[in-house]
Design an enzyme around this catalytic site. Structure first.
Site, mmCIF file in Angstrom:
data_model
loop_
_atom_site.group_PDB
_atom_site.id
_atom_site.type_symbol
_atom_site.label_atom_id
_atom_site.label_comp_id
_atom_site.label_asym_id
_atom_site.label_seq_id
_atom_site.Cartn_x
_atom_site.Cartn_y
_atom_site.Cartn_z
ATOM 1 N N ARG A 239 0.853 -1.204 0.000
ATOM 2 C CA ARG A 239 0.000 0.000 0.000
ATOM 3 C C ARG A 239 0.880 1.243 0.000
ATOM 4 N NH1 ARG A 239 -2.985 -3.064 4.505
ATOM 5 N NH2 ARG A 239 -4.540 -4.225 3.334
ATOM 6 N N ALA A 306 -16.616 -6.540 -9.306
ATOM 7 C CA ALA A 306 -15.463 -5.887 -9.929
ATOM 8 C C ALA A 306 -15.413 -6.081 -11.446
ATOM 9 C CB ALA A 306 -14.170 -6.393 -9.286
ATOM 10 N N ASP A 326 -6.624 -6.152 -6.095
ATOM 11 C CA ASP A 326 -6.176 -7.065 -5.018
ATOM 12 C C ASP A 326 -7.366 -7.971 -4.655
ATOM 13 O OD1 ASP A 326 -4.942 -8.261 -2.819
ATOM 14 O OD2 ASP A 326 -5.447 -6.599 -1.473
ATOM 15 N N CYS A 366 -3.362 -13.842 -3.817
ATOM 16 C CA CYS A 366 -3.092 -14.486 -2.520
ATOM 17 C C CYS A 366 -3.371 -15.985 -2.601
ATOM 18 C CB CYS A 366 -3.895 -13.824 -1.408
ATOM 19 S SG CYS A 366 -5.662 -13.838 -1.676
#
Ligand code: SAH
Length: 422
Positions: A239, A306, A326, A366
């Site tokens: 970030r 999204a 993300d 992730c």
């Protein structure tokens, strides 16, 4: 749970025969002994923290040991390898706590590991908000501890850590004296270990969202109802990196959750930030943080899916100087790898098509099955599909409060790429 509880249910036949050390030699009363098959000790001897079920001499006695009980792990000839917790029902059967086979695994032991973990984090992040314990890498297998100042959130993700629950909670009191302790025992890892799901406040009270201070920005999170323990500390440095590109620019934060990337960019002087997420409660907390930090006039919040949102923006010809994507893990298990990889490609293509010439794209994964080279390959293909060119400025992973055990490189689950586009 302590060693003596395990002892009570330990059938004496769990101990290997002639070559095994006697209980007395191993100390700690008659702690059960679990033996590896011949030639299966090498990896553990080199420092790996796990022994798998197919490496264990799975005798009838071993099979009846209580899941998560403390045992002494020995090789096939009885030489001790260390003290471990043992779950006869899982692939990761033994998790080693210490190489000293007579070490007691109790409150004092956990407190010592917590102190060590804390000394490192306090140096890195003196605001007192961080991942305090990242499981095996911090010498506490299956345990995650996130600290939000005076509030501590625990995840007991293995049968061993679950059985050590009271010792762990007592040690957290000893080391941190927190105002509140929350158990977020609702991870999928628990299901694999045969454990139930539970979310509970076991000390103090949580009446409202709690504050997290990161990179000088205050955020609000919900440790009971939010994602994981409430906040993703792993992206802290990323970030900050994105924020360094943000001054005076237009920023799109896709999958914004509580505004981690977007608000850090706004605090660094972004001209305009749009945060997109499908979760209303997450966006409400993000909006509260925007107000708290005096950023509300430059940050907008859009509740949307999204892919639909990016499609709509692309059709409208919108462009941003920095697009951050993300997402949650697209690959949850190995069988989803091909479909998940395509998901990352599609996301990177959509995100790239919204980046203004000379702008930047940050994309993260992730999913631990998605190894770094795969993410890079999908992003490269996505740029080509979007008819864009660019260069990778930085490739990285999780912040240093998420250390990686050197023998478990696969536990480095977070990857990201920061690209500059032409
Ligand atoms: N970027 C965040 C973390 C993202 S976690 C940070 O810096 O902390 C993933 C987020 O994606 C969650 O907030 C979840 O609500 C959101 N999400 C999941 N699927 C989504 C979708 N299809 N469209 C939009 N948001 C989604």
């Amino acid at each position: 749970m302590n060693a003596s509880t395990a002892t009570a249910s330990a059938p004496s036949s769990a101990a290997p025969s002639s070559a095994a050390p006697s209980s007395a030699a191993l100390g700690s009363g008659a702690r059960p002994v679990v033996r590896l098959q011949p030639q299966r000790h090498k990896r553990v001897r080199l420092g790996h923290p796990w022994a798998f079920s197919n490496e264990i001499e799975m005798t009838a006695a071993a099979k009846t040991l209580p899941p998560g009980g403390v045992v002494t792990l020995v090789d096939a000839v009885g030489a001790p390898l260390g003290v471990a917790t043992f779950n006869p029902h899982t692939l990761i059967a033994a998790r080693i706590y210490d190489r000293d086979p007579v070490r007691e695994i109790d409150r004092a032991f956990v407190a010592e590991r917590l102190e060590r973990a804390r000394a490192l984090r306090d140096r890195l992040y003196p605001e007192g908000c961080y991942r305090l314990v990242h499981a095996e890498a911090d010498g506490l297998p299956g345990l995650v501890v996130d600290r939000y100042g005076a509030v501590v959130v625990l995840q007991l993700n293995s049968a061993g850590s679950d059985r050590l629950r009271e010792a762990i909670i007592a040690a957290v009191h000893d080391v941190l004296a927190p105002a509140a302790i929350v158990l977020r025992n609702d991870s999928t890892a628990r299901t694999l270990e045969g454990l139930g799901q539970e979310v509970a406040v076991v000390h103090g009270a949580i009446d409202d969202a709690i504050a997290v201070v990161e990179n000088g920005v205050t955020f609000f999170c919900d440790p009971l109802g939010g994602q994981k323990t409430g906040w993703f500390f792993d992206q802290r440095e990323n970030r900050a990196l994105c924020a360094r590109l943000a001054a005076g620019r237009r920023v799109l934060d896709l999958y914004s959750y509580l505004g981690g990337f977007g608000l850090t960019a706004a605090a660094a002087g972004a001209a305009e930030v749009v945060c997109v997420d499908r979760s209303e409660p997450a966006l409400a907390l993000a909006a509260r943080a925007a107000a708290r930090n005096g950023l509300a006039d430059r940050v907008g919040f859009v509740r949307a899916e999204a892919f639909a949102d990016t499609e709509r923006r692309a059709a409208a010809g919108e462009r941003f100087d920095l697009v951050i994507a993300d997402p949650p893990a697209f690959v949850k298990s190995k069988k989803d790898l091909a479909a998940g990889a395509k998901g990352y490609r599609k996301l990177a293509r959509r995100a790239a098509s919204l980046v203004a010439p000379g702008g930047s794209l940050f994309i993260a994964s992730c999913s631990h099955h998605m190894v770094p080279a795969m993410l890079t390959a999908e992003v490269a293909r996505a740029l080509s599909d979007a008819r864009r060119t660019g260069r990778i400025l930085y490739a990285g992973g999780a912040a240093p409060d998420h250390p990686v055990h050197p023998m478990l490189p696969e536990s480095a689950y977070l990857k990201f790429l920061l690209l500059a586009l032409d």
